[in-house]
Design a protein around this motif. Structure first.
Motif, PDB file in Angstrom:
ATOM      1  N   ALA A 145       0.835  -1.206   0.000  1.00 48.26           N
ATOM      2  CA  ALA A 145       0.000   0.000   0.000  1.00 48.26           C
ATOM      3  C   ALA A 145       0.868   1.252   0.000  1.00 48.26           C
ATOM      4  CB  ALA A 145      -0.922  -0.003   1.216  1.00 48.26           C
ATOM      5  N   ARG A 146       1.990   1.219   0.729  1.00 45.03           N
ATOM      6  CA  ARG A 146       2.900   2.360   0.750  1.00 45.03           C
ATOM      7  C   ARG A 146       3.500   2.590  -0.633  1.00 45.03           C
ATOM      8  NH1 ARG A 146       8.158   2.520   0.870  1.00 45.03           N
ATOM      9  NH2 ARG A 146       8.340   0.324   1.407  1.00 45.03           N
ATOM     10  N   VAL A 147       3.912   1.512  -1.302  1.00 47.77           N
ATOM     11  CA  VAL A 147       4.505   1.629  -2.632  1.00 47.77           C
ATOM     12  C   VAL A 147       3.481   2.153  -3.624  1.00 47.77           C
ATOM     13  CG1 VAL A 147       5.437   0.278  -4.553  1.00 47.77           C
ATOM     14  CG2 VAL A 147       6.280  -0.087  -2.235  1.00 47.77           C
ATOM     15  N   MET A 148       2.269   1.649  -3.560  1.00 45.56           N
ATOM     16  CA  MET A 148       1.229   2.090  -4.493  1.00 45.56           C
ATOM     17  C   MET A 148       0.860   3.552  -4.262  1.00 45.56           C
ATOM     18  SD  MET A 148       0.747  -0.308  -6.560  1.00 45.56           S
ATOM     19  CE  MET A 148      -0.746   0.129  -7.379  1.00 45.56           C
ATOM     20  N   SER A 149       0.743   3.959  -3.016  1.00 49.33           N
ATOM     21  CA  SER A 149       0.399   5.364  -2.754  1.00 49.33           C
ATOM     22  C   SER A 149       1.528   6.278  -3.205  1.00 49.33           C
ATOM     23  CB  SER A 149       0.081   5.575  -1.275  1.00 49.33           C
ATOM     24  OG  SER A 149       1.224   5.332  -0.487  1.00 49.33           O
ATOM     25  N   LEU A 150       2.773   5.868  -3.041  1.00 49.74           N
ATOM     26  CA  LEU A 150       3.913   6.653  -3.509  1.00 49.74           C
ATOM     27  C   LEU A 150       3.890   6.761  -5.027  1.00 49.74           C
ATOM     28  CD1 LEU A 150       6.545   8.099  -2.770  1.00 49.74           C
ATOM     29  CD2 LEU A 150       7.700   5.900  -2.942  1.00 49.74           C
ATOM     30  N   ALA A 151       3.589   5.647  -5.704  1.00 56.98           N
ATOM     31  CA  ALA A 151       3.536   5.660  -7.164  1.00 56.98           C
ATOM     32  C   ALA A 151       2.392   6.535  -7.670  1.00 56.98           C
ATOM     33  CB  ALA A 151       3.384   4.235  -7.689  1.00 56.98           C
ATOM     34  N   MET A 152       1.254   6.463  -7.018  1.00 61.71           N
ATOM     35  CA  MET A 152       0.107   7.272  -7.441  1.00 61.71           C
ATOM     36  C   MET A 152       0.354   8.755  -7.178  1.00 61.71           C
ATOM     37  SD  MET A 152      -1.768   5.225  -8.879  1.00 61.71           S
ATOM     38  CE  MET A 152      -3.514   5.169  -8.969  1.00 61.71           C
ATOM     39  N   ALA A 153       1.018   9.068  -6.086  1.00 59.66           N
ATOM     40  CA  ALA A 153       1.290  10.472  -5.764  1.00 59.66           C
ATOM     41  C   ALA A 153       2.255  11.082  -6.771  1.00 59.66           C
ATOM     42  CB  ALA A 153       1.865  10.586  -4.352  1.00 59.66           C
ATOM     43  N   ASN A 154       3.182  10.286  -7.280  1.00 62.19           N
ATOM     44  CA  ASN A 154       4.177  10.794  -8.226  1.00 62.19           C
ATOM     45  C   ASN A 154       3.770  10.553  -9.679  1.00 62.19           C
ATOM     46  OD1 ASN A 154       5.858  11.657  -6.146  1.00 62.19           O
ATOM     47  ND2 ASN A 154       6.852   9.654  -6.014  1.00 62.19           N
ATOM     48  N   HIS A 155       2.627   9.944  -9.912  1.00 60.82           N
ATOM     49  CA  HIS A 155       2.139   9.615 -11.259  1.00 60.82           C
ATOM     50  C   HIS A 155       3.188   8.854 -12.053  1.00 60.82           C
ATOM     51  CE1 HIS A 155      -1.354  12.045 -10.535  1.00 60.82           C
ATOM     52  NE2 HIS A 155      -0.583  13.074 -10.201  1.00 60.82           N
TER      53      HIS A 155
END
Length: 126
Positions: A77-87
């Motif tokens: 979840a941390r990796v996905m939220s980081l990826a989504m935040a940085n597009h």
């Protein structure tokens, strides 16, 4: 040397089974026994499956797999939220993912096997 007429008559006698007066009652009796045995088998297999499932749940809970799965979930979840935040596409985060592509391929393979079993079961019930 064999008598051809006798052999032909013997073959016809064995090909045509004699009819008995209680044939229908006998067939019903055999069918009832088969149905009863199938219901017993189904009950036994289901009961043993539930018992095996309970053993598996107890073993999983005792081994700490649930805690490790929660950690993996938190990390992903941390990796996905980081990826989504940085597009940024998530495949660029391959090193920080808690599991690799092998895990995904195994999950897809198991899903395909389960689908195959479901299809075979459906075909067998027809």
């Amino acid at each position: 040397m064999a008598d051809l007429e006798f052999d032909g008559r013997l073959d016809r006698l064995f090909a045509e089974a004699p009819a008995f007066g209680d044939a229908e009652a006998f067939a019903r009796k055999v069918q009832n026994r088969l149905d009863r045995a199938w219901a017993l088998r189904r009950l036994l297999i289901g009961g043993l499956g539930v018992f095996g499932g309970l053993i598996a749940v107890v073993q999983l809970a005792a081994s700490g797999v649930i805690g490790r799965a929660q950690v993996l979930s938190t990390q992903s979840a941390r990796v996905m939220s980081l990826a989504m935040a940085n597009h940024v596409p998530t495949h660029l985060f391959g090193d920080s993912m808690p599991f690799g592509q092998d895990f995904i391929w195994v999950a897809i393979g198991l899903a395909a096997v389960a689908f195959g079993f479901a299809v075979l079961r459906t075909i067998g019930d027809l």
